[in-house]
Scaffold this motif. Structure first.
Motif, PDB file in Angstrom:
ATOM      1  N   SER A 183      11.264   5.160  48.104  1.00  0.00           N
ATOM      2  CA  SER A 183      11.698   4.150  49.070  1.00  0.00           C
ATOM      3  C   SER A 183      10.466   3.471  49.665  1.00  0.00           C
ATOM      4  CB  SER A 183      12.533   4.793  50.177  1.00  0.00           C
ATOM      5  OG  SER A 183      11.797   5.828  50.801  1.00  0.00           O
ATOM      6  N   GLU A 184      10.650   2.240  50.082  1.00  0.00           N
ATOM      7  CA  GLU A 184       9.520   1.460  50.583  1.00  0.00           C
ATOM      8  C   GLU A 184       9.010   2.055  51.897  1.00  0.00           C
ATOM      9  OE1 GLU A 184       9.863  -2.747  50.521  1.00  0.00           O
ATOM     10  OE2 GLU A 184      11.254  -2.757  48.813  1.00  0.00           O
ATOM     11  N   ASP A 185       7.781   2.492  51.847  1.00  0.00           N
ATOM     12  CA  ASP A 185       7.153   3.124  53.006  1.00  0.00           C
ATOM     13  C   ASP A 185       5.745   2.556  53.158  1.00  0.00           C
ATOM     14  OD1 ASP A 185       5.679   4.922  54.695  1.00  0.00           O
ATOM     15  OD2 ASP A 185       7.290   6.387  54.421  1.00  0.00           O
ATOM     16  N   LEU A 186       5.515   1.881  54.285  1.00  0.00           N
ATOM     17  CA  LEU A 186       4.223   1.226  54.513  1.00  0.00           C
ATOM     18  C   LEU A 186       3.082   2.250  54.569  1.00  0.00           C
ATOM     19  CD1 LEU A 186       2.930  -1.533  54.953  1.00  0.00           C
ATOM     20  CD2 LEU A 186       3.258  -1.206  57.420  1.00  0.00           C
ATOM     21  N   GLU A 187       3.375   3.415  55.106  1.00  0.00           N
ATOM     22  CA  GLU A 187       2.337   4.456  55.202  1.00  0.00           C
ATOM     23  C   GLU A 187       1.876   4.894  53.821  1.00  0.00           C
ATOM     24  OE1 GLU A 187       1.696   8.939  57.083  1.00  0.00           O
ATOM     25  OE2 GLU A 187       3.553   7.828  57.482  1.00  0.00           O
ATOM     26  N   ASP A 188       2.823   5.080  52.904  1.00  0.00           N
ATOM     27  CA  ASP A 188       2.471   5.460  51.534  1.00  0.00           C
ATOM     28  C   ASP A 188       1.631   4.378  50.866  1.00  0.00           C
ATOM     29  OD1 ASP A 188       3.842   7.853  51.700  1.00  0.00           O
ATOM     30  OD2 ASP A 188       5.730   6.978  51.019  1.00  0.00           O
ATOM     31  N   LEU A 189       2.037   3.152  51.064  1.00  0.00           N
ATOM     32  CA  LEU A 189       1.313   2.038  50.465  1.00  0.00           C
ATOM     33  C   LEU A 189      -0.129   1.975  50.999  1.00  0.00           C
ATOM     34  CD1 LEU A 189       1.168  -0.524  48.739  1.00  0.00           C
ATOM     35  CD2 LEU A 189       2.154  -1.780  50.665  1.00  0.00           C
ATOM     36  N   ASN A 190      -0.288   2.148  52.292  1.00  0.00           N
ATOM     37  CA  ASN A 190      -1.625   2.094  52.888  1.00  0.00           C
ATOM     38  C   ASN A 190      -2.530   3.195  52.347  1.00  0.00           C
ATOM     39  OD1 ASN A 190      -1.018  -0.146  54.469  1.00  0.00           O
ATOM     40  ND2 ASN A 190      -0.354   1.080  56.227  1.00  0.00           N
ATOM     41  N   LYS A 191      -1.964   4.389  52.192  1.00  0.00           N
ATOM     42  CA  LYS A 191      -2.759   5.501  51.680  1.00  0.00           C
ATOM     43  C   LYS A 191      -3.224   5.238  50.254  1.00  0.00           C
ATOM     44  CE  LYS A 191      -0.825   9.198  54.538  1.00  0.00           C
ATOM     45  NZ  LYS A 191      -0.021  10.451  54.547  1.00  0.00           N
ATOM     46  N   ILE A 205       0.832  14.467  45.963  1.00  0.00           N
ATOM     47  CA  ILE A 205       1.731  15.566  46.286  1.00  0.00           C
ATOM     48  C   ILE A 205       2.535  15.324  47.567  1.00  0.00           C
ATOM     49  CG2 ILE A 205       0.002  16.894  47.565  1.00  0.00           C
ATOM     50  CD1 ILE A 205       2.717  18.262  45.166  1.00  0.00           C
ATOM     51  N   ASN A 206       1.928  14.707  48.579  1.00  0.00           N
ATOM     52  CA  ASN A 206       2.663  14.460  49.827  1.00  0.00           C
ATOM     53  C   ASN A 206       3.803  13.463  49.620  1.00  0.00           C
ATOM     54  OD1 ASN A 206       1.098  16.184  51.431  1.00  0.00           O
ATOM     55  ND2 ASN A 206      -0.465  14.603  51.754  1.00  0.00           N
ATOM     56  N   LEU A 207       3.562  12.478  48.774  1.00  0.00           N
ATOM     57  CA  LEU A 207       4.622  11.517  48.461  1.00  0.00           C
ATOM     58  C   LEU A 207       5.715  12.178  47.624  1.00  0.00           C
ATOM     59  CD1 LEU A 207       5.868   8.717  48.316  1.00  0.00           C
ATOM     60  CD2 LEU A 207       4.257   8.141  46.507  1.00  0.00           C
ATOM     61  N   ILE A 208       5.322  13.008  46.673  1.00  0.00           N
ATOM     62  CA  ILE A 208       6.284  13.679  45.792  1.00  0.00           C
ATOM     63  C   ILE A 208       7.173  14.632  46.576  1.00  0.00           C
ATOM     64  CG2 ILE A 208       6.476  15.318  43.873  1.00  0.00           C
ATOM     65  CD1 ILE A 208       3.825  14.044  42.804  1.00  0.00           C
ATOM     66  N   LYS A 209       6.601  15.352  47.537  1.00  0.00           N
ATOM     67  CA  LYS A 209       7.354  16.345  48.312  1.00  0.00           C
ATOM     68  C   LYS A 209       8.514  15.742  49.088  1.00  0.00           C
ATOM     69  CE  LYS A 209       3.865  19.950  49.055  1.00  0.00           C
ATOM     70  NZ  LYS A 209       2.980  20.605  50.071  1.00  0.00           N
ATOM     71  N   LYS A 210       8.436  14.466  49.383  1.00  0.00           N
ATOM     72  CA  LYS A 210       9.495  13.814  50.165  1.00  0.00           C
ATOM     73  C   LYS A 210      10.841  13.800  49.445  1.00  0.00           C
ATOM     74  CE  LYS A 210       6.558  10.548  52.735  1.00  0.00           C
ATOM     75  NZ  LYS A 210       6.332   9.108  53.009  1.00  0.00           N
ATOM     76  N   TYR A 211      10.807  13.924  48.129  1.00  0.00           N
ATOM     77  CA  TYR A 211      12.024  13.654  47.345  1.00  0.00           C
ATOM     78  C   TYR A 211      12.660  14.888  46.722  1.00  0.00           C
ATOM     79  CZ  TYR A 211      10.585   8.913  48.166  1.00  0.00           C
ATOM     80  OH  TYR A 211      10.234   7.747  48.791  1.00  0.00           O
ATOM     81  N   ASP A 212      12.111  16.045  46.948  1.00  0.00           N
ATOM     82  CA  ASP A 212      12.739  17.293  46.529  1.00  0.00           C
ATOM     83  C   ASP A 212      13.132  17.282  45.042  1.00  0.00           C
ATOM     84  OD1 ASP A 212      13.626  19.887  46.961  1.00  0.00           O
ATOM     85  OD2 ASP A 212      15.686  19.242  47.350  1.00  0.00           O
ATOM     86  N   LEU A 213      12.219  16.748  44.219  1.00  0.00           N
ATOM     87  CA  LEU A 213      12.419  16.749  42.773  1.00  0.00           C
ATOM     88  C   LEU A 213      11.214  17.432  42.117  1.00  0.00           C
ATOM     89  CD1 LEU A 213      13.769  13.145  42.046  1.00  0.00           C
ATOM     90  CD2 LEU A 213      15.061  15.276  41.930  1.00  0.00           C
TER      91      LEU A 213
END
Length: 359
Positions: A183-191, A205-213
């Motif tokens: 999902s569109e997340d400005l924080e992820d994009l900035n990182k 890994i921090n982005l991946i953990k958000k989605y429980d897959l």
């Protein structure tokens, strides 16, 4: 009194065997339906002219259905080993078919075809071509497509990223992977933008953990004028693989060019998933499973697992009495894989004298 006791014992034995006969009938009926591949919703059509031949139209539908099936259970490289197959040979692997939604519109014949292929015959055909098929298991994966525009010195995760915007626009019914886009997340994009100089080694890994897959694919697409270099980090079944691809003379604004690249990437990812679920039909390991004859729930649960497991080429009842029922299973894998698979299905197994006993 002795006569009454004998009668009661015979009655119990009779009830047991009648129940078991009914169980066998249900078992074989279920097994028959599960031992097939079904391809549905294949559209067939032809001009309705003087030389219209419905049988030829259906034959073309069989060929499309067969290709769809091969696309589900074989890798793109293995499919190249199957050039042409005669329609007579193809029909010999079909158990049944159904035609629905027949219509004649503007002198054109339209219909939908559902074809049921015999799994054992399909497996034998592929084995004769030295092809190991894969289990047609669907899977949901997290896909993170990152577009790096080298000319503009910019990174696009969401906006102005055609791969993110159009990845899921078209899905074919024989594709096994279902892609979840972040999902569109400005924080992820900035990182990600902060790490632009070392994006290939960035830890997502921090982005991946958000989605429980547990399964994910990270695609880093480098665009430089009319060339693309795509780095794919593919993590499936806890196995990470890195694949590089280069494409020359590509214009992403050209619909055909983009769709060709997109299709190629999806084939690569589907192939990697299939390799993880390959059935080695050259392995034919005979296993014996024993279960209590009166434990009907365990018997039915066992049947469902044996029927649904594509690593089992076939199985049958070896012998039975009023205490134990034994199955003979031909398994296309190792004993350890079998044990792990059955344990994951909540079966408590122990091995005694080469017999797997279900507690």
């Amino acid at each position: 009194m002795q006569i009454i006791n004998k009668f009661l014992k015979l009655q119990k034995l009779y009830i047991f065997f009648i129940s078991f006969v009914l169980f066998i009938i249900i078992f074989f009926t279920t097994f028959l339906h599960a031992n097939t591949f079904k391809i549905s919703d294949v559209e067939i059509s032809s001009p309705f002219e003087l030389n219209f031949n419905k049988n030829k139209v259906i034959d073309r539908g069989f060929q499309v259905s067969f290709l769809n099936l091969l696309t589900m259970i074989t890798t793109s490289g293995d499919r190249n080993k199957i050039k042409n197959i005669r329609i007579k040979e193809l029909k010999s692997m079909i158990d049944s078919f159904t035609i629905s939604n027949e219509n004649f519109i503007n002198n054109e014949y339209f219909a939908k075809l559902e074809t049921t292929f015999n799994k054992k015959k399909i497996m034998s055909f592929l084995e004769s071509k030295n092809i190991f098929p894969s289990m047609p298991l669907k899977n949901k994966v997290l896909l993170i497509p990152i577009l790096v525009d080298i000319e503009m010195d910019s990174i696009h995760l969401f906006n102005r990223n055609i791969f993110y915007e159009q990845w899921n626009e078209k899905k074919k019914n024989y594709e096994l992977l279902d892609y979840l886009l972040p999902s569109e997340d400005l924080e992820d994009l900035n990182k990600i933008q902060e790490m632009s100089s070392s994006i290939e080694t960035y830890d997502f890994i921090n982005l991946i953990k958000k989605y429980d897959l547990k399964d994910y694919i990270i695609s880093i697409i480098y665009k430089n004028k009319n060339e693309l270099k795509i780095l794919s980090k593919i993590n499936l079944n806890n196995s990470l693989k890195i694949i590089n691809r280069k494409y020359a003379q590509v214009n992403l604004e050209n619909k055909k060019d983009f769709e060709k690249i997109l299709e190629n990437l999806k084939i690569i990812y589907e192939d990697e998933w299939k390799k993880n679920n390959e059935i080695n039909t050259s392995i034919k390991l005979p296993l014996t499973i024993s279960v209590k004859s009166k434990d009907y729930k365990n018997i039915m649960d066992l049947e469902k697992v044996l029927i649904s497991n594509d690593l089992i080429s076939h199985f049958y009842i070896l012998n039975f009495n009023n205490k134990r029922t034994q199955y003979r299973v031909i398994y296309n894998g190792s004993p350890q894989i079998f044990f792990n698979d059955m344990t994951s299905k909540n079966f408590n197994l122990i091995l005694e004298n080469n017999v797997w006993i279900i507690k």
